[in-house]
Write an enzyme that holds these catalytic residues in place. Structure first.
Site, PDB file in Angstrom:
ATOM      1  N   LYS A  14       0.848  -1.217   0.000  1.00 16.58           N
ATOM      2  CA  LYS A  14       0.000   0.000   0.000  1.00 16.58           C
ATOM      3  C   LYS A  14       0.869   1.247   0.000  1.00 16.58           C
ATOM      4  O   LYS A  14       2.049   1.221   0.371  1.00 16.58           O
ATOM      5  CB  LYS A  14      -0.916   0.030   1.236  1.00 16.58           C
ATOM      6  N   ASP A 139      -2.399  -1.605  10.659  1.00  9.02           N
ATOM      7  CA  ASP A 139      -2.852  -1.501   9.265  1.00  9.02           C
ATOM      8  C   ASP A 139      -3.202  -2.867   8.669  1.00  9.02           C
ATOM      9  O   ASP A 139      -3.399  -2.984   7.465  1.00  9.02           O
ATOM     10  CB  ASP A 139      -1.809  -0.766   8.399  1.00  9.02           C
TER      11      ASP A 139
HETATM   12  O1  C5P Z   1       0.483  -1.422  15.087  1.00  8.48           O
HETATM   13  P1  C5P Z   1       1.873  -1.427  14.543  1.00  8.48           P
HETATM   14  O2  C5P Z   1       2.676  -2.583  15.019  1.00  8.48           O
HETATM   15  O3  C5P Z   1       1.929  -1.251  13.076  1.00  8.48           O
HETATM   16  O4  C5P Z   1       2.541  -0.103  15.136  1.00  8.48           O
HETATM   17  C1  C5P Z   1       3.916   0.034  15.300  1.00  8.48           C
HETATM   18  C2  C5P Z   1       4.188   1.223  16.223  1.00  8.48           C
HETATM   19  O5  C5P Z   1       3.825   2.445  15.569  1.00  8.48           O
HETATM   20  C3  C5P Z   1       3.381   1.233  17.515  1.00  8.48           C
HETATM   21  O6  C5P Z   1       4.041   0.526  18.526  1.00  8.48           O
HETATM   22  C4  C5P Z   1       3.273   2.717  17.838  1.00  8.48           C
HETATM   23  O7  C5P Z   1       4.456   3.153  18.463  1.00  8.48           O
HETATM   24  C5  C5P Z   1       3.235   3.358  16.468  1.00  8.48           C
HETATM   25  N1  C5P Z   1       1.856   3.661  16.051  1.00  8.48           N
HETATM   26  C6  C5P Z   1       1.165   4.710  16.638  1.00  8.48           C
HETATM   27  N2  C5P Z   1      -0.126   4.988  16.247  1.00  8.48           N
HETATM   28  C7  C5P Z   1      -0.708   4.263  15.266  1.00  8.48           C
HETATM   29  C8  C5P Z   1      -0.021   3.210  14.640  1.00  8.48           C
HETATM   30  C9  C5P Z   1       1.265   2.922  15.047  1.00  8.48           C
HETATM   31  O8  C5P Z   1       1.689   5.385  17.520  1.00  8.48           O
HETATM   32  N3  C5P Z   1      -1.960   4.573  14.901  1.00  8.48           N
END
Ligand code: C5P
Length: 289
Positions: A14, A139
């Site tokens: 994406k 995501d």
């Molecule tokens: O959910 P994911 O593992 O993709 O997120 C990785 C990191 O990115 C999270 O630990 C967080 O620090 C940050 N993040 C965030 N807000 C979001 C998505 C991700 O702060 N909406």
């Protein structure tokens, strides 16, 4: 339980065409408003029946295939939800660069859920798969549905936009793995917010790329530039193209007018000794969408 022949799923990458951070949440995550758009660059997953257990192999030796891989985490999350084993042998052909803001790992996980549903003929609505997907990534739910979605919340609350198949991009891939958490940590929240309305409206009515480029935005560019000089230099170099960062990086992309523009730009970047590039286009509309 009847299990048929192996199934194949493509796990598309994406691009974030618009991304604003609305605020910080109590759970440590950030509240987002982002438009995610599937492109034709994709990993390929083959999921075959097995007698017991779930195993993963991959054609890229740099990728760990143990239980912390998102593919196996997806299998186990679905098993926990359904209170049953879903034996399978999974082979992953990796084409989407990792740590690049293209969602490759999350897309593999979502493709795994879709494949298990088909392989084991599970009676599960897409909403249930999205719900399972959201338990192991912000995501991941997007990739269960695919196409183009406005994503809110952590990224898991989806509103479909009419998908477009006509867009052309040059992806510029600096040899950098960006840690999403590091980029969010470097973000300074501003009071003023960019409204996504203009982008969404232009996108939905099929506006030309030049207009989309004017409304495209990514709030994470500032902290990514501050974190990695290479990103700052690249965005400066491609300012005339109105290039944007995808997600938290490291991919920088230009939305091009057409194929000729995309190929000419990729050639120019190569001639100038720039990073590796890929010419990509919108993913085809999903058959079930
Ligand atoms: O959910 P994911 O593992 O993709 O997120 C990785 C990191 O990115 C999270 O630990 C967080 O620090 C940050 N993040 C965030 N807000 C979001 C998505 C991700 O702060 N909406």
């Amino acid at each position: 339980m009847d299990v048929g022949a192996a199934v194949v799923e493509h796990a598309h990458a994406k691009l974030n065409l618009f991304l604003e951070v609305l605020g910080r949440r109590d759970d440590g995550y950030h509240e987002l408003e982002t438009v995610m758009h599937e492109i034709d660059l994709a990993d390929r997953l083959t999921v075959a029946p097995a007698d017991r257990g779930a195993t993963l192999t991959c054609d890229d030796a740099s990728l760990s295939c143990d239980d912390d891989n998102l593919v196996l985490r997806a299998v186990h999350a679905l098993e926990n939800r359904l209170h049953r084993e879903l034996p399978c042998r999974i082979h992953l052909e990796k084409r989407v660069p990792m740590g690049a803001g293209l969602g490759g790992g999350s897309s593999d996980a979502a493709a795994t859920l879709r494949a298990l549903k088909r392989l084991h003929e599970l009676e599960l609505a897409d909403e249930e798969l999205e719900d399972v997907a959201a338990t192991f990534g912000s995501d991941t739910a997007f990739f269960v549905r695919g196409g183009t979605q406005l994503c809110r919340g952590r990224g898991e609350i989806l509103t479909p936009l009419p998908h477009r198949e006509d867009l052309r991009f040059v992806l510029v891939l600096p040899a950098l793995h960006m840690a999403t958490a590091t980029v969010f940590a470097a973000l300074r929240l501003t009071v003023e917010k960019r409204d996504g309305y203009a982008f969404k409206r232009s996108f939905a009515r099929g506006a030309a790329p030049a207009e989309l480029r004017r409304h495209a935005f990514n709030r994470l560019e500032e902290p990514a530039r501050a974190t990695e000089h290479v990103i700052d230099a690249l965005l400066r170099r491609l300012a005339r193209e109105n290039a944007r960062l995808s997600g938290s990086g490291s991919t920088v992309y230009a939305l091009c007018d057409d194929d000729a523009h995309a190929h000419a730009l990729a050639e120019r970047i190569a001639r100038d000794g720039g990073p590796a590039t890929l010419v990509a286009r919108s993913a085809p509309r999903r058959r079930d969408a």
